[in-house]
Design a protein around this motif. Structure first.
Motif, short mmCIF file in Angstrom:
data_model
loop_
_atom_site.label_atom_id
_atom_site.label_comp_id
_atom_site.label_asym_id
_atom_site.label_seq_id
_atom_site.Cartn_x
_atom_site.Cartn_y
_atom_site.Cartn_z
N GLU A 195 0.83 -1.21 0.00
CA GLU A 195 0.00 0.00 0.00
C GLU A 195 0.87 1.26 0.00
O GLU A 195 0.56 2.23 -0.69
CB GLU A 195 -0.93 -0.01 1.21
CG GLU A 195 -2.09 -0.98 1.04
CD GLU A 195 -2.84 -1.26 2.35
OE1 GLU A 195 -2.76 -0.42 3.27
OE2 GLU A 195 -3.48 -2.32 2.43
N ALA A 196 1.94 1.23 0.79
CA ALA A 196 2.82 2.41 0.84
C ALA A 196 3.45 2.67 -0.53
O ALA A 196 3.52 3.81 -1.00
CB ALA A 196 3.91 2.20 1.90
N ILE A 197 3.89 1.60 -1.19
CA ILE A 197 4.51 1.75 -2.51
C ILE A 197 3.50 2.36 -3.49
O ILE A 197 3.82 3.27 -4.26
CB ILE A 197 5.01 0.38 -3.03
CG1 ILE A 197 6.21 -0.09 -2.21
CG2 ILE A 197 5.36 0.44 -4.52
CD1 ILE A 197 6.61 -1.54 -2.46
N GLU A 198 2.26 1.89 -3.38
CA GLU A 198 1.22 2.40 -4.27
C GLU A 198 0.93 3.87 -3.97
O GLU A 198 0.90 4.71 -4.87
CB GLU A 198 -0.03 1.55 -4.08
CG GLU A 198 -1.07 1.78 -5.15
CD GLU A 198 -2.24 0.82 -5.01
OE1 GLU A 198 -2.21 -0.05 -4.11
OE2 GLU A 198 -3.18 0.95 -5.79
N GLU A 199 0.75 4.17 -2.68
CA GLU A 199 0.40 5.55 -2.31
C GLU A 199 1.53 6.52 -2.62
O GLU A 199 1.29 7.68 -2.97
CB GLU A 199 0.05 5.61 -0.82
CG GLU A 199 -1.30 4.95 -0.52
CD GLU A 199 -1.53 4.69 0.98
OE1 GLU A 199 -2.33 3.80 1.29
OE2 GLU A 199 -0.88 5.36 1.81
N LEU A 200 2.77 6.05 -2.51
CA LEU A 200 3.92 6.94 -2.77
C LEU A 200 4.30 6.95 -4.25
O LEU A 200 5.22 7.66 -4.65
CB LEU A 200 5.13 6.50 -1.92
CG LEU A 200 4.96 6.66 -0.40
CD1 LEU A 200 6.07 5.93 0.35
CD2 LEU A 200 4.94 8.13 -0.01
N GLU A 201 3.62 6.14 -5.05
CA GLU A 201 3.83 6.08 -6.50
C GLU A 201 5.29 5.80 -6.85
O GLU A 201 5.92 6.51 -7.62
CB GLU A 201 3.36 7.39 -7.15
CG GLU A 201 1.88 7.63 -6.92
CD GLU A 201 1.38 8.94 -7.52
OE1 GLU A 201 2.21 9.86 -7.69
OE2 GLU A 201 0.19 9.02 -7.81
N ILE A 202 5.82 4.73 -6.24
CA ILE A 202 7.23 4.41 -6.46
C ILE A 202 7.41 2.96 -6.92
O ILE A 202 8.49 2.40 -6.80
CB ILE A 202 8.06 4.64 -5.17
CG1 ILE A 202 7.39 3.92 -3.99
CG2 ILE A 202 8.24 6.12 -4.89
CD1 ILE A 202 8.25 3.84 -2.76
N GLN A 203 6.35 2.37 -7.45
CA GLN A 203 6.43 0.95 -7.79
C GLN A 203 7.59 0.66 -8.75
O GLN A 203 8.32 -0.32 -8.58
CB GLN A 203 5.11 0.48 -8.39
CG GLN A 203 5.09 -1.03 -8.67
CD GLN A 203 3.75 -1.50 -9.20
OE1 GLN A 203 2.88 -0.69 -9.50
NE2 GLN A 203 3.59 -2.81 -9.33
N ASP A 204 7.76 1.51 -9.75
CA ASP A 204 8.80 1.26 -10.76
C ASP A 204 10.21 1.38 -10.18
O ASP A 204 11.15 0.81 -10.72
CB ASP A 204 8.66 2.24 -11.92
CG ASP A 204 7.52 1.83 -12.85
OD1 ASP A 204 7.15 0.65 -12.86
OD2 ASP A 204 7.00 2.73 -13.54
N ARG A 205 10.35 2.16 -9.13
CA ARG A 205 11.69 2.43 -8.58
C ARG A 205 12.06 1.47 -7.46
O ARG A 205 13.19 1.47 -6.99
CB ARG A 205 11.75 3.85 -8.02
CG ARG A 205 11.62 4.94 -9.07
CD ARG A 205 11.29 6.28 -8.42
NE ARG A 205 12.33 6.69 -7.47
CZ ARG A 205 12.20 7.72 -6.64
NH1 ARG A 205 11.09 8.43 -6.63
NH2 ARG A 205 13.18 8.02 -5.82
N THR A 206 11.08 0.70 -7.01
CA THR A 206 11.30 -0.07 -5.78
C THR A 206 12.01 -1.39 -6.04
O THR A 206 11.72 -2.10 -7.00
CB THR A 206 9.96 -0.33 -5.08
OG1 THR A 206 9.36 0.92 -4.78
CG2 THR A 206 10.15 -1.13 -3.80
N ILE A 207 12.96 -1.69 -5.15
CA ILE A 207 13.60 -3.00 -5.13
C ILE A 207 13.40 -3.58 -3.73
O ILE A 207 13.77 -2.94 -2.73
CB ILE A 207 15.11 -2.90 -5.44
CG1 ILE A 207 15.33 -2.38 -6.86
CG2 ILE A 207 15.80 -4.25 -5.24
CD1 ILE A 207 16.76 -2.00 -7.17
N ALA A 208 12.77 -4.74 -3.67
CA ALA A 208 12.57 -5.40 -2.38
C ALA A 208 13.62 -6.48 -2.22
O ALA A 208 13.85 -7.27 -3.14
CB ALA A 208 11.17 -6.00 -2.32
N ILE A 209 14.28 -6.48 -1.07
CA ILE A 209 15.28 -7.51 -0.79
C ILE A 209 14.62 -8.57 0.09
O ILE A 209 14.24 -8.30 1.23
CB ILE A 209 16.51 -6.94 -0.05
CG1 ILE A 209 16.99 -5.63 -0.68
CG2 ILE A 209 17.62 -7.99 0.01
CD1 ILE A 209 17.56 -5.74 -2.05
#
Lengths: 477, 467
Positions: free
Chosen positions: A39-53
């Motif tokens: 939800e945070a990734i969606e609300e902050l509009e950073i899905q394309d930039r995000t890397i989850a380890i």
């Protein structure tokens, strides 16, 4: 739910229920934490930039679920992997997701370094007081007295007290935000969701390292139903791991990294390469009177005598004249005052073996060096030694030409002990005719191009070294 | 005009509900109860929801650990469908990853440098496009790292001194996984510590260059030159089915050239590359010519770079299903085979007519080269075969030389680790007719000397003559 894959293809190829269900046990808190991150990734509009380890432990399969860049790390190393990702692309938003065994036991060094560094990454630390994936063993966060598979009598003093990571991280300089939250009721979940979003937002704003510890339920290994497990976290864990904000400071954005520089001229300048060739003075004439192909020299003294610098200048002079040259230093354990000797080769076309076990020329700066290496000089070779410190040279092969030159005394007379190695170079030139004087002097001048004021002194030292040999009247043919 | 927007109400998708009951206690209206019927698909007992009293507060959504356990009620929904289906849809909304290609740039012509081996390797890395260095100081490799620490900030690069070699290799795993060229300098004990991570890199197919300036071992040993890690690099890169190309330079020039090659190969094969030097090679200063071109790297299609183009990617070494992991290992084997067929490299010095072949790598090869020259001057038909790749061992280059040989002398600064590689390679190639093999070995920081190599060769010849 758009941040979740529409099909969990990586979960057993998405077959049947696994395409839309997690691998977690019923009631496990991990799924809730995943949802809050999504939800945070969606609300902050950073899905394309995000890397989850993804870590090792129950949440090893985080990458099944979140539709972001995914990297799965070795046990405990997620923060190190996160640093690698962050510096590879500072615009990426890197979230390190870890459990308690991963972060608070095997990965302590990595989490401490990343927190101390303060690099803008987000760490979500899920603490459920037990090892889940391996089957309910003692965790660093297991409560005192708690029975686990590896503490069947309950955690005792021999196993140490549970580790409070949020407090430990918060007392460091690097982090900007540290909070401990829980998932056991609506109020706590609401706080957890906000904390996770804030920890990611701080990274988006490039503020620094943010850490959220999430107290979570593991009903399976607590051998409870979900409601009991929620109550257990509330009643048992929270007194040991108090909830709340542990650190929250406002800082300026951490760093603004420029794109890496690939300008060829800049790189060449940085590594000190130059386009103008050193002038040649030997006219392509190899000093074959010393050896037809390959001349070996050894320079030996105490650390600080300047043997290495002189050796380097000889090798450089050889290359400047179009020949090959090598230099191998050998130091004692101390950088000053220990033994220091250098093997140098000057070869017409290629130095084959760069060691100088039996040199053609030896320059010895003290008596031990002369005694040790003098007997190894080849018959017909040349030995130059510092007669200001060696009063009685050893008996050497009668075919070896021996020059006692007061390197140190001449240097002191010139005003600086530091140039005794250049005195020795001058003496070497005069005694051996290895190269013309200008070859050496040019190498010295180029080495001192950023210390031009030193050049006259060094030139004088070189000349006095030459003169000292000539004065001996023992010039070889 | 006043607008009303109805808040979504939950619908449970029975097959995806594990019946944990978190939503039961979360619901202030008590709409949700633990179920009684076993779902035939999941074998679990999903909760039951009575929407009559539901005011759409949404607290149940936040309490549900399953991404698709509760879903927002839609009147058009077919509630008989027990689970969601996206038959024609891609699982990810991201585009298909593309490579962003790199380029080679002409380098201005410059005079040769006089630099030490570690510096040459560092400069080779910069020329190969490496702007990310991770490392932990360890003698005798530190000078390479120090030069990187000095130069990288000026080139907008990044130097990170990690908390340990363990952290180092995992930073490389992250940075290499993002598709960026990265490297480390280390020495034997540090290399040992990195091996777990190297295995992960090989498993996840992450590139990275490891420059190991080998020192004396075992244990803390000493900082003298030894070829103590040939076995580790060729046969022991962590757990599992692992191999990496192992390069062995013998001069500062090759420290630069082979470091550049290492970066090329590490991306070509998506596999780490190990460059083995020894303490002498790290310290020796020699003439180094720069190449005519340098590399500006791009972003490979598979990199987890953190942008939209590469969002779909995954760097991962875990394969839970046994058949999947076997397939992955077969894929790695196929890659290893391609490397064995394409990447064998060796330098042959006076080998064509040689009947005495000295085999040596790194600094001992320099002593051996000197020995060959002296032996030739004395009329002995000696040659030097110098493997530049230890894995794959250049057996295809060696094999044609064997029939002419009367003897092989292996010269190494180790306990026979190079000889083991030779013997394994001969065995795998099913070469049975091999001339007598003898050796000159030193360890603990002592290097084989030119004279003893000459003596060993002559001694064997004399024995042959006598017998």
């Amino acid at each position: 739910m758009s941040v979740f894959y529409r099909n969990f293809e990586r979960h057993a190829h998405g077959a049947g229920l696994k395409g839309h269900a997690t691998h977690y046990c019923p009631g496990c808190g991990h799924g809730i934490a995943h949802n809050f991150i999504g939800e945070a990734i969606e609300e902050l509009e950073i899905q394309d930039r995000t890397i989850a380890i993804s870590p090792v432990g129950c949440s090893v399969f985080l990458y099944y679920y979140l539709d972001v860049g995914n990297t799965q790390a070795a046990h405990g190393r997620a923060p190190a992997v996160a640093i690698g990702h962050k510096v590879a692309n500072p615009n990426s938003i890197v979230i390190s997701y870890q459990g308690d065994g991963d972060l608070a036991s095997i990965g302590l060094a990595e989490i401490i370094q990343s927190a101390q560094l303060g690099i803008p990454i987000t760490v979500i630390f899920v603490n459920n007081a037990i090892y889940g994936m391996t089957g309910g063993q003692l965790a660093p966060t297991t409560l005192m007295g708690m029975k686990t598979a590896t503490s069947p009598q309950g955690r005792s003093r021999m196993m140490g007290e549970p580790l409070r990571m949020a407090e430990m991280i918060a007392q460091m300089e690097g982090p900007v935000y540290v909070e401990r939250v829980a998932l056991y009721d609506n109020k706590q979940r609401n706080r957890a969701k906000k904390a996770i979003k804030k920890a990611i937002q701080l990274q988006k704003e490039n503020r620094g390292f943010a850490f959220v510890e999430v107290l979570s339920e593991c009903p399976t290994h607590l051998k409870m139903n979900t409601a009991e497990a929620q109550n257990w976290v509330k009643e048992q864990m929270v007194p040991v791991f108090p909830l709340g904000v542990k650190k929250d400071i406002t800082v300026e954005p951490w760093f603004e990294m420029q794109a890496p520089d690939f300008n060829p001229q800049k790189l060449v300048d940085q590594i000190g390469a130059v386009s103008d060739a050193a002038p040649k003075f030997a006219g392509g004439q190899f000093p074959a009177h010393l050896h037809p192909e390959d001349i070996a020299l050894k320079l030996a003294g105490a650390g600080g005598d300047g043997a290495q610098t002189a050796a380097m200048l000889i090798a450089q002079a050889a290359v400047n004249e179009g020949f090959d040259g090598t230099h191998i230093p050998s130091y004692g354990p101390e950088s000053r005052g220990g033994t220091s000797y250098a093997d140098v080769h000057v070869a017409r076309s290629e130095v084959l073996s760069p060691a100088a076990a039996n040199p053609h020329i030896l320059i010895a700066f003290n008596a031990p060096s002369l005694n040790k290496f003098g007997p190894q000089v080849k018959p017909g070779g040349i030995v130059l030694y510092d007669s200001s410190v060696v009063s009685e040279p050893p008996a050497l092969d009668p075919e070896v030409k021996l020059y006692g030159i007061p390197f140190a005394q001449i240097a002191v007379d010139l005003g600086s002990m530091l140039v005794k190695n250049i005195v020795a170079l001058g003496a070497l030139q005069a005694a051996s005719k290895l190269f013309p004087p200008e070859t050496f002097l040019e190498a010295v001048r180029r080495a001192l191009q950023h210390k031009c004021a030193m050049i006259p002194l060094n030139e004088a030292a070189f000349e006095w070294g030459q003169k000292a040999v000539m004065h001996l009247g023992d010039m070889p043919e | 005009m006043l607008q009303t927007r109805e808040r979504p109400k939950p619908v449970v998708l029975p097959a995806y509900c594990k019946g944990c009951g978190r939503c039961v206690s979360a619901c202030p209206q008590h709409c949700i109860t633990l179920g009684t019927e076993i779902n035939p698909e999941s074998g679990l007992i999903p909760v039951e929801i009575d929407l009559e009293k539901c005011n759409g507060c949404g607290l149940c959504f936040a309490a549900c650990p399953e991404p698709y356990g509760l879903t927002a009620y839609d009147p058009l929904m077919d509630l008989d469908e027990s689970y969601l289906k996206f038959p024609d849809e891609d699982s990810s909304t991201a585009p298909v990853p593309q490579e962003i290609s790199g380029e080679t740039l002409p380098l201005p012509p410059v005079e040769p440098l006089m630099i030490k081996g570690t510096y040459a390797a560092a400069i080779g890395a910069l020329l190969a496009g490496c702007r990310h260095f991770f490392g932990y100081p360890i003698t005798p490799s530190t000078e390479g790292a120090e030069l990187m620490a000095k130069l990288l900030p000026n080139l907008n690069g990044v130097f990170v001194q990690a908390v340990s070699e363990v952290a180092t290799v995992n930073m490389m795993y992250g940075c290499g996984g993002a598709g960026m060229p990265c490297m480390t300098f280390t020495s034997s004990p540090g290399f040992s510590l990195m091996l777990e991570g190297v295995s992960y890199m090989i498993g996840a197919e992450v590139p990275g260059v490891f420059i190991n300036i080998m020192r004396g071992g075992p244990g803390l040993g000493n900082i003298g030159p030894e070829q103590a890690d040939i076995k580790l690099a060729c046969r022991g890169l962590g757990h599992g089915n692992t191999h990496a190309i192992v390069l062995t330079p013998d001069s500062p020039q090759e420290m630069l050239d082979l470091t550049m090659l290492a970066f090329e190969l590490t991306f070509k094969y998506r596999n780490p590359v190990v460059l083995l030097g020894d303490g002498y090679l790290g310290q020796i200063t020699g003439k180094v010519k720069l190449p005519e071109r340098m590399i500006k790297p791009g972003i490979p299609s598979w990199g987890v770079y953190g942008d939209d183009m590469h969002r779909r990617n995954l760097i991962c070494s875990i394969q839970l299903s046994e058949p999947d992991l076997e397939i992955h290992n077969l894929h790695l084997n196929e890659k290893y085979q391609r490397i064995i067929e394409s990447e064998q490299r060796a330098d042959c010095f006076h080998c064509d007519d040689a009947d005495t072949l000295i085999i040596a790598a790194n600094t001992p090869a320099r002593m051996a080269k000197g020995a060959v020259q002296v032996l030739r001057d004395r009329g002995v038909k000696a040659g030097l075969f110098r493997p530049i790749t230890l894995w794959p061992f250049p057996i295809d280059i060696l094999a044609p030389l064997l029939p002419k040989l009367r003897q092989i002398v292996i010269v190494e600064a180790s306990n026979g680790q190079l000889e083991d590689e030779l013997r394994l390679a001969l065995s795998h190639a099913e070469i049975i007719d091999v001339p007598p093999i003898s050796h000159v070995r030193h360890f603990g920081g002592v290097l084989p000397q030119q004279q003893e190599i000459i003596d060993r060769v002559l001694e064997t010849i004399d024995t042959e003559v006598t017998s």
